[in-house]
Design an enzyme around this catalytic site. Structure first.
Site, PDB file in Angstrom:
ATOM      1  N   HIS B 143       0.893  -1.383   0.029  1.00 45.70           N
ATOM      2  CA  HIS B 143       0.098  -0.139   0.015  1.00 45.70           C
ATOM      3  C   HIS B 143       0.673   1.559   0.024  1.00 45.70           C
ATOM      4  CE1 HIS B 143      -2.960   3.386   1.994  1.00 45.70           C
ATOM      5  NE2 HIS B 143      -3.568   2.054   1.555  1.00 45.70           N
ATOM      6  N   ASP B 220       3.176  -4.677   7.582  1.00 48.95           N
ATOM      7  CA  ASP B 220       1.696  -3.949   7.518  1.00 48.95           C
ATOM      8  C   ASP B 220       0.272  -5.024   7.804  1.00 48.95           C
ATOM      9  OD1 ASP B 220       0.011  -2.310   7.072  1.00 48.95           O
ATOM     10  OD2 ASP B 220       0.160  -1.321   5.102  1.00 48.95           O
ATOM     11  N   GLN B 223      -4.585  -5.041   6.629  1.00 48.85           N
ATOM     12  CA  GLN B 223      -5.643  -7.056   6.107  1.00 48.85           C
ATOM     13  C   GLN B 223      -5.116  -7.812   6.895  1.00 48.85           C
ATOM     14  OE1 GLN B 223      -7.548  -5.337   3.945  1.00 48.85           O
ATOM     15  NE2 GLN B 223      -6.814  -3.422   3.306  1.00 48.85           N
ATOM     16  N   LYS B 250     -10.498  -1.235  10.100  1.00 47.87           N
ATOM     17  CA  LYS B 250     -11.017  -2.261   9.340  1.00 47.87           C
ATOM     18  C   LYS B 250     -10.960  -3.405  10.376  1.00 47.87           C
ATOM     19  CE  LYS B 250      -7.257  -1.012   5.833  1.00 47.87           C
ATOM     20  NZ  LYS B 250      -8.433  -0.070   4.785  1.00 47.87           N
ATOM     21  N   CYS B 390      -4.640   2.453  -3.925  1.00 42.96           N
ATOM     22  CA  CYS B 390      -3.665   2.769  -3.102  1.00 42.96           C
ATOM     23  C   CYS B 390      -2.409   2.144  -3.238  1.00 42.96           C
ATOM     24  CB  CYS B 390      -3.271   3.590  -1.670  1.00 42.96           C
ATOM     25  SG  CYS B 390      -4.846   4.551  -1.346  1.00 42.96           S
TER      26      CYS B 390
END
Lengths: 161, 434
Positions: B143, B220, B223, B250, B390
């Site tokens: 991202h 990261d 997700q 999220k 993104c």
């Protein structure tokens, strides 16, 4: 599920046949160098969605001689470039800028502006787009690029004089 | 709400779905909304932001109505209640990711701020300071929020940015890992689950490699946190990342709150990020000393009610169980992959095996731009994302300017996938593609 109403939730107002025709058969698409006047080229992107256009303007004796462009994007952005081409070629810069202003006013009018067909011709089909805020930028991408390039040519000419 | 109606297709035979799906859906009031034209909402944009269960909404409202006060500085009863709720949220987040220590959980504004915290403090004087000749390794599927901070870092320090490429089927290309991760590597930063391709990356393997050369690993997990069980304490030390970032909104929490987990060892080596209230030990006019973690990285009044909402959110997910949520996502993803691939002219980007990927599926449809797809879908109540998500470099890698992405979550039903497939068929007919 039931029917979606006569206008399919506004979809048909957005995707007028005129827009879809220009999308499938864009006028003036492709970058050209055949014109002889002063030129400038710009590259504009819509950072939100990544749509982009490279647009070249040729001006000769204060008249828009050619507008050529390479673009990637949705039906609205592609069709509006095609309509732009039809509307400004052969016009004086002042006339073309007035058409630009008329289109801008229509697009920023949130659907409350009555378009003038005498000025905007096929461009009136974009009246429905103005009701979809997320799509107004799509319709304006090539128009903003055209104004940028035109301003650059005009400014370049003034520098030389 | 989506009307029960007759059963469609073979969905009743779908195994792995959450057993109490109907009950779970009732926890999310927004799912009962209708849109223009009376269309029921089919929300397939959860990788963008998830919807919120009633318990998160109620927890936040209750805090604002009954307990609101600043934390850690107010000496009254409300201040004590607010501080207790805020720190309890930290405990809940720590439990959610299996943090070895609760004080290793830093609250930030979002995942981007968490990643920027790391990429900035590594520039400044300290034990981990990066300089010319050092290398930072990322991947082509990141991202933008895990690309740009590292570009800024390498531009500011004279260090070199390098990256893993991708294979044609959307996996990390590890064939040149020996050349990429070397003694010059100081940081390896990568996503756990791709927000565009859905790919689940081999974090343990890459972390082992990075640790062997003394590099730190930043993950990261924006997700991953919503859909994979994460137990950091259970990971062997040489396979455990040093820093993990994710965002609250999220994981059914509110916006405005993110998390940076870091090992105490590494967090202690980093200088403070923002200076201000509550991050200090003592302040004199010429110099200050700093609080220990987590407060060292939490200058100023934090997003208190957002943190408390996030605590309720991860508690909610934990109650259902991340293992069960992951199984549900896999079942829905497999069902969606099958349905999508039945559509003429549709190409899925990323791995085609649901077991290898998360619950976000980006795709192209020949002859229709993603904006136009999303617009037609929206007119039928189906919410998806269109654009580059993104992740422009990952799109460029596959020669795609933009894509349409559907993403499911624990509340997604098979019949919503049916509605998507039907709406895509309608899109094809609307644009006269046959």
């Amino acid at each position: 599920m039931t029917a979606h109403g006569t206008d399919r939730n506004g979809l048909d107002a957005l995707y007028q046949e005129i827009i879809l025709d220009h999308y499938k058969n864009p006028h003036g698409k492709g970058l050209r160098d055949s014109a002889t006047g002063e030129s400038a080229e710009v590259h504009h992107v819509n950072p939100t969605c990544g749509d982009e256009v490279t647009l070249r303007v040729h001006l000769k004796d204060g008249v828009v001689e050619d507008v050529s462009y390479d673009s990637l994007g949705c039906s609205i952005s592609q069709a509006s470039a095609s309509v732009l081409y039809d509307l400004v070629i052969g016009k004086t810069v002042d006339e073309a800028l007035a058409i630009h202003q008329e289109f801008l006013t229509l697009m920023q009018g949130k659907g409350n502006v009555e378009p003038d067909e005498d000025v905007l011709e096929d461009g009136i089909a974009f009246a429905g787009v103005a009701k979809f805020p997320a799509r107004v930028k799509c319709a304006l991408l090539s128009w903003m690029a055209w104004k940028d390039a035109t301003t650059q040519v005009v400014a370049g000419g003034e520098d030389k004089s | 709400m989506v009307s029960p109606g007759p059963a469609i297709g073979s969905t009743s035979g779908l195994s792995g779905l959450l057993p109490e799906l109907e009950v779970i859906r009732k926890d999310f009031p927004i799912l009962e909304r209708t849109l223009a034209g009376g269309m029921p909402l089919v929300y397939l944009d959860s990788a963008n932001t998830s919807q919120k269960p009633q318990v998160v909404i109620d927890t936040m409202v209750d805090h604002l109505e009954r307990h609101n006060a600043n934390i850690a500085r107010a000496m009254h009863q409300l201040g004590a209640e607010s501080t207790e709720a805020f720190e309890a949220a930290r405990d809940k987040v720590a439990a959610f990711i299996g943090a070895p220590e609760r004080d290793e959980v830093i609250f930030t504004k979002n995942a981007s701020e968490a990643l920027n915290l790391v990429a900035n403090t590594l520039v400044w004087a300290g034990e981990r300071q990066i300089g010319a000749g050092d290398e930072v390794v990322i991947t082509e599927m990141e991202h933008h929020s895990n690309i740009v901070p590292w570009q800024l870092l390498t531009q500011r320090t004279g260090a070199t940015l390098r990256w893993f490429g991708l294979t044609d089927d959307g996996q990390l290309d590890l064939s040149n890992i020996e050349q990429l991760i070397t003694e010059r590597t100081k940081v390896v930063s990568l996503t756990w689950v791709s927000n565009m391709l859905g790919t689940i990356n081999p974090i343990a393997e890459i972390t082992r490699k990075a640790h062997a050369v003394g590099a730190i690993v930043v993950v990261d997990a924006s997700q991953a946190a919503p859909q994979l069980p994460i137990d950091l304490a259970a990971m062997p030390l040489d396979e455990r990342p040093d820093l993990v970032a994710f965002t609250g909104h999220k994981v059914v929490g509110p916006t405005g709150i993110g998390v940076l987990w870091g090992s105490r060892a590494v967090l202690d080596q980093l200088p403070p990020f923002l200076g201000g209230g509550e991050m200090i030990e003592t302040v004199r006019m010429d110099v200050s000393t700093y609080a220990g973690i987590p407060h060292k990285f939490e200058a100023g009044t934090p997003p208190i009610v957002e943190a408390i909402g996030l605590g309720a959110a991860v508690d909610y997910l934990g109650h259902i169980g991340l293992g069960a949520i992951h199984a549900h996502e896999q079942a829905i993803t497999a069902y969606a992959l099958e349905g999508l691939q039945g559509i003429k002219g549709l190409t899925v980007l990323g791995p085609l095996d649901a077991a290898l990927r998360g619950g976000a599926i980006a795709f192209e449809l020949d002859g229709v731009h993603p904006h136009d797809i999303a617009q037609v879908l929206d007119s039928r109540g189906v919410a998806v994302r269109a654009g580059h998500h993104c992740a422009k470099p990952a799109h460029a890698r596959f020669g795609v300017q933009s894509s349409t992405r559907m993403s499911s979550y624990l509340y997604t039903e098979p019949r919503e996938i049916d509605a998507l497939v039907e709406a895509l068929e309608y899109t094809r007919s609307y644009f006269k593609l046959d």
